[in-house]
Design a protein around this motif. Structure first.
Motif, PDB file in Angstrom:
ATOM      1  N   LEU A  13       0.830  -1.213   0.000  1.00  0.00           N
ATOM      2  CA  LEU A  13       0.000   0.000   0.000  1.00  0.00           C
ATOM      3  C   LEU A  13       0.860   1.257   0.000  1.00  0.00           C
ATOM      4  CD1 LEU A  13      -2.835  -0.977   2.496  1.00  0.00           C
ATOM      5  CD2 LEU A  13      -3.016  -0.713   0.016  1.00  0.00           C
ATOM      6  N   VAL A  14       1.939   1.247   0.757  1.00  0.00           N
ATOM      7  CA  VAL A  14       2.852   2.396   0.792  1.00  0.00           C
ATOM      8  C   VAL A  14       3.475   2.603  -0.577  1.00  0.00           C
ATOM      9  CG1 VAL A  14       5.044   3.207   1.753  1.00  0.00           C
ATOM     10  CG2 VAL A  14       3.303   2.251   3.258  1.00  0.00           C
ATOM     11  N   ASP A  15       3.857   1.517  -1.237  1.00  0.00           N
ATOM     12  CA  ASP A  15       4.442   1.617  -2.574  1.00  0.00           C
ATOM     13  C   ASP A  15       3.426   2.181  -3.571  1.00  0.00           C
ATOM     14  OD1 ASP A  15       6.781   0.621  -1.566  1.00  0.00           O
ATOM     15  OD2 ASP A  15       6.430  -1.440  -2.274  1.00  0.00           O
ATOM     16  N   GLU A  16       2.162   1.732  -3.472  1.00  0.00           N
ATOM     17  CA  GLU A  16       1.119   2.247  -4.366  1.00  0.00           C
ATOM     18  C   GLU A  16       0.899   3.740  -4.140  1.00  0.00           C
ATOM     19  OE1 GLU A  16      -2.520   0.050  -3.966  1.00  0.00           O
ATOM     20  OE2 GLU A  16      -1.586  -1.842  -4.531  1.00  0.00           O
ATOM     21  N   GLN A  17       0.883   4.131  -2.858  1.00  0.00           N
ATOM     22  CA  GLN A  17       0.663   5.540  -2.523  1.00  0.00           C
ATOM     23  C   GLN A  17       1.829   6.388  -3.023  1.00  0.00           C
ATOM     24  OE1 GLN A  17       0.296   6.328   1.663  1.00  0.00           O
ATOM     25  NE2 GLN A  17      -0.995   8.129   1.325  1.00  0.00           N
ATOM     26  N   SER A  18       3.048   5.891  -2.870  1.00  0.00           N
ATOM     27  CA  SER A  18       4.210   6.654  -3.325  1.00  0.00           C
ATOM     28  C   SER A  18       4.267   6.722  -4.855  1.00  0.00           C
ATOM     29  CB  SER A  18       5.498   6.062  -2.766  1.00  0.00           C
ATOM     30  OG  SER A  18       5.689   4.765  -3.275  1.00  0.00           O
ATOM     31  N   ALA A  19       3.679   5.734  -5.527  1.00  0.00           N
ATOM     32  CA  ALA A  19       3.633   5.737  -6.987  1.00  0.00           C
ATOM     33  C   ALA A  19       2.577   6.707  -7.513  1.00  0.00           C
ATOM     34  CB  ALA A  19       3.352   4.335  -7.510  1.00  0.00           C
ATOM     35  N   GLY A  20       1.720   7.222  -6.625  1.00  0.00           N
ATOM     36  CA  GLY A  20       0.738   8.216  -7.021  1.00  0.00           C
ATOM     37  C   GLY A  20      -0.643   7.639  -7.246  1.00  0.00           C
ATOM     38  N   GLU A  21      -0.845   6.376  -6.964  1.00  0.00           N
ATOM     39  CA  GLU A  21      -2.176   5.778  -7.137  1.00  0.00           C
ATOM     40  C   GLU A  21      -3.061   6.199  -5.985  1.00  0.00           C
ATOM     41  OE1 GLU A  21      -2.113   1.579  -7.783  1.00  0.00           O
ATOM     42  OE2 GLU A  21      -0.325   1.692  -9.036  1.00  0.00           O
ATOM     43  N   ALA A  22      -4.352   6.377  -6.280  1.00  0.00           N
ATOM     44  CA  ALA A  22      -5.311   6.762  -5.252  1.00  0.00           C
ATOM     45  C   ALA A  22      -5.717   5.536  -4.447  1.00  0.00           C
ATOM     46  CB  ALA A  22      -6.534   7.414  -5.901  1.00  0.00           C
ATOM     47  N   LEU A  23      -5.709   5.646  -3.124  1.00  0.00           N
ATOM     48  CA  LEU A  23      -6.100   4.554  -2.240  1.00  0.00           C
ATOM     49  C   LEU A  23      -7.543   4.763  -1.794  1.00  0.00           C
ATOM     50  CD1 LEU A  23      -2.963   4.265   0.049  1.00  0.00           C
ATOM     51  CD2 LEU A  23      -3.485   2.942  -1.982  1.00  0.00           C
ATOM     52  N   SER A  24      -8.240   3.686  -1.570  1.00  0.00           N
ATOM     53  CA  SER A  24      -9.607   3.796  -1.081  1.00  0.00           C
ATOM     54  C   SER A  24      -9.595   4.224   0.384  1.00  0.00           C
ATOM     55  CB  SER A  24     -10.336   2.450  -1.218  1.00  0.00           C
ATOM     56  OG  SER A  24      -9.781   1.512  -0.323  1.00  0.00           O
ATOM     57  N   GLN A  25     -10.788   4.584   0.888  1.00  0.00           N
ATOM     58  CA  GLN A  25     -10.885   5.054   2.280  1.00  0.00           C
ATOM     59  C   GLN A  25     -10.431   3.960   3.240  1.00  0.00           C
ATOM     60  OE1 GLN A  25     -11.593   8.087   3.248  1.00  0.00           O
ATOM     61  NE2 GLN A  25     -11.595   7.670   5.427  1.00  0.00           N
ATOM     62  N   GLN A  26     -10.821   2.715   2.961  1.00  0.00           N
ATOM     63  CA  GLN A  26     -10.446   1.596   3.839  1.00  0.00           C
ATOM     64  C   GLN A  26      -8.942   1.354   3.795  1.00  0.00           C
ATOM     65  OE1 GLN A  26     -12.317  -2.111   2.810  1.00  0.00           O
ATOM     66  NE2 GLN A  26     -11.815  -3.047   4.767  1.00  0.00           N
ATOM     67  N   GLU A  27      -8.327   1.483   2.642  1.00  0.00           N
ATOM     68  CA  GLU A  27      -6.890   1.271   2.526  1.00  0.00           C
ATOM     69  C   GLU A  27      -6.106   2.378   3.216  1.00  0.00           C
ATOM     70  OE1 GLU A  27      -6.602  -1.141  -1.728  1.00  0.00           O
ATOM     71  OE2 GLU A  27      -6.407   1.033  -1.703  1.00  0.00           O
ATOM     72  N   GLN A  28      -6.652   3.585   3.256  1.00  0.00           N
ATOM     73  CA  GLN A  28      -5.968   4.690   3.914  1.00  0.00           C
ATOM     74  C   GLN A  28      -5.961   4.519   5.435  1.00  0.00           C
ATOM     75  OE1 GLN A  28      -7.736   8.313   2.514  1.00  0.00           O
ATOM     76  NE2 GLN A  28      -6.761   8.165   0.493  1.00  0.00           N
ATOM     77  N   GLU A  29      -6.963   3.847   5.958  1.00  0.00           N
ATOM     78  CA  GLU A  29      -7.034   3.622   7.414  1.00  0.00           C
ATOM     79  C   GLU A  29      -6.055   2.574   7.796  1.00  0.00           C
ATOM     80  OE1 GLU A  29     -11.050   2.608   8.295  1.00  0.00           O
ATOM     81  OE2 GLU A  29     -11.791   4.571   7.799  1.00  0.00           O
TER      82      GLU A  29
END
Length: 173
Positions: free
Chosen positions: A157-173
């Motif tokens: 998830l951290v890699d996806e976020q750093s790549a600029g992909e949008a995370l869902s609300q559940q994934e952000q928690e």
């Protein structure tokens, strides 16, 4: 208790008695030499008697003999499996501790990822201690696997976020 009387002929006779409904039982004659089934000795086959009469070695304790029999009871495959399980547990205990130190977490990690990383780092230290029971070691191994899976998921998830992909609300928690 049944009452016996002895005839003038020397025979035993079981006296007649009255049933609860009022009828009378006949006298029963008991043959000479008859032994009731409850008092008869239990039958032993020749094999059982031979096993009971096996000579023991003089000076050998029964505790030593049973210990040697228990050690010899394990088959070659059982011994091999036991060694394999011990080796696998040892390598799994060493592997997560070296894997968590080599994977450096980026500074912008989320809070759950940091918690999972901290708990997985503490878990291999506990796993490296020798377990008293094999069940305890299996439980610890399972906990290590589940925590390492959570760490991998958080890292993804951290890699996806750093790549600029949008995370869902559940994934952000």
């Amino acid at each position: 208790m049944q009452e016996y009387i002895v005839n003038e002929n020397g025979e035993k006779v079981l006296l007649g008695s009255r049933r609860p409904d009022g009828t009378i039982r006949k006298e029963r004659r008991i043959r000479a030499g008859y032994i009731p089934q409850d008092e008869q000795a239990v039958y032993e086959s020749r094999g059982m008697m031979a096993r009971a009469n096996i000579p023991r070695c003089p000076g050998l304790d029964s505790a030593q003999a049973s210990g040697a029999a228990a050690a010899a009871a394990k088959s070659k495959a059982a011994k091999k499996n036991e060694k394999r399980k011990a080796k696998k547990a040892e390598t799994e205990a060493e592997q997560p501790s070296s894997g968590s130190s080599s994977g450096a977490a980026p500074a912008a990690t989320s809070k759950p990822a940091q918690q999972a990383t901290a708990s997985s780092a503490a878990q291999p230290a506990a796993a490296s201690q020798p377990a008293a029971a094999s069940d305890g070691a299996a439980v610890i191994d399972k906990q290590i696997k589940t925590l390492s899976k959570k760490v991998r998921q958080c890292q993804a998830l951290v890699d996806e976020q750093s790549a600029g992909e949008a995370l869902s609300q559940q994934e952000q928690e």
